[in-house]
Design a protein around this motif. Structure first.
Motif: not given
Length: 240
Positions: A101-103, A155, A158-159, A162-163
Motif C-alpha cells: 500500500e505504500n513505498s 490505498e 493511491k500510492n 511512489s510504490i
C-alpha cells in the motif's frame, strides 16, 4: 545455470519488453508441482495466502518445480519479515508480496528480504544454501531476490507512483479480485471503477518503466493474448 543467472535472465527479458509466463499452485502436493512445472512455465507461484500449503511443505514443492527447470516463487501469507524469511530460507527465488500500500512498507520488506551487506535478513544455513554446501553461491543470489508487489487496494492504487519508484522492485502484479473488492465491486471486472483503476496502474507502470503483471485466473488463452497486446509482461496463467 545457477539461480542467480536464471533470475538475471528473467530480469533482462522483462527489461527488454518481453513476456514472462508462469502459473499458480494452491494444492499442497509435489506431484501437482511437477505436473504444472513441466508445461513450459518459467516460474510457479506457491500461494501461501489462499492455498492450503504450509511452509514446511515448501522444500518438497520446490524440488519438484526445480526438477522441471522452472523457478519457485512464493506469494507469502502476509507481507512481513517472518513470512519472507521463511520462504527464502526454504529456497524461494522470488517473493510476491500481497496488499502493498505504500513505498515505505515495500522498501522495508525488500531490505528484510536480502542478506547483508545489501539487506538485513538473518544469515544461517538453510535449504536455500543446501544447508551450507552452496553457501557462497546463495549469498550472492540473496543480495537480489526477485521482488513483485501486488496492487490490490484503494490505498495501493493511491500510492502507485511512489510504490513503483521503490528500489529493487522487479514487477507489480494486479490482484483483480481484491482490487475489485476494495472498490466495492467484487469480481466485477467490467465495472467502471475497476477499469479506471486498471488504466491508472497501466499508465503509471509505463511512465516508471516497471513491468506490470496480472493473474489471468480463467484459463483463457485469448485473455492472455489480450493482456500481451496491452503490454503486460509478468503474466500468471490460471491455477493448478
Amino acid at each position: 545455470m545457477n539461480k542467480l543467472s536464471r533470475i538475471s535472465e528473467l530480469r533482462k527479458k522483462l527489461q527488454n519488453g518481453e513476456v514472462s509466463l508462469g502459473t499458480w499452485q494452491q494444492i499442497p502436493h509435489p506431484a501437482i508441482s511437477e505436473i504444472i512445472a513441466s508445461q513450459g512455465y518459467e516460474w510457479v507461484v506457491i500461494d501461501l495466502e489462499h492455498g492450503s500449503i504450509d511452509v514446511s511443505q515448501l522444500p518438497y514443492l520446490f524440488c519438484a518445480i526445480e526438477s522441471k527447470n522452472a523457478l519457485p516463487f512464493v506469494r507469502v501469507r502476509e507481507s512481513n519479515y517472518i513470512n519472507a524469511h521463511s520462504a527464502l530460507e526454504a529456497g524461494a527465488t522470488g517473493l510476491i508480496f500481497p496488499m502493498i500500500e505504500n513505498s515505505e512498507q515495500l522498501s522495508k520488506l525488500i531490505k528484510k528480504s536480502k542478506l547483508p551487506p545489501s539487506g538485513s535478513r538473518g544469515v544461517g544455513f538453510s535449504r536455500s544454501s543446501l544447508y551450507g554446501k552452496n553457501f557462497e553461491e546463495n549469498l550472492n543470489f540473496a543480495q537480489t531476490p526477485f521482488i513483485v508487489a501486488m496492487i490490490e487496494s484503494q490505498e495501493g492504487l493511491k500510492n502507485i507512483d511512489s510504490i513503483l519508484e521503490t528500489k529493487n522492485l522487479d514487477a507489480i502484479l494486479i490482484g483483480p479480485y481484491d482490487l475489485s473488492a476494495s472498490l466495492g465491486k467484487t469480481g466485477d471486472f467490467e465495472a467502471d471503477e475497476f477499469l479506471s483503476a486498471i488504466k491508472k496502474i497501466e499508465k503509471a507502470c509505463k511512465e516508471k518503466s516497471i513491468p506490470k503483471g496480472i493473474h489471468v485466473v480463467k484459463p483463457s488463452k485469448l485473455d492472455v493474448e489480450k493482456y500481451i497486446e496491452k503490454e503486460y509482461q509478468f503474466i500468471v496463467y490460471s491455477t493448478d
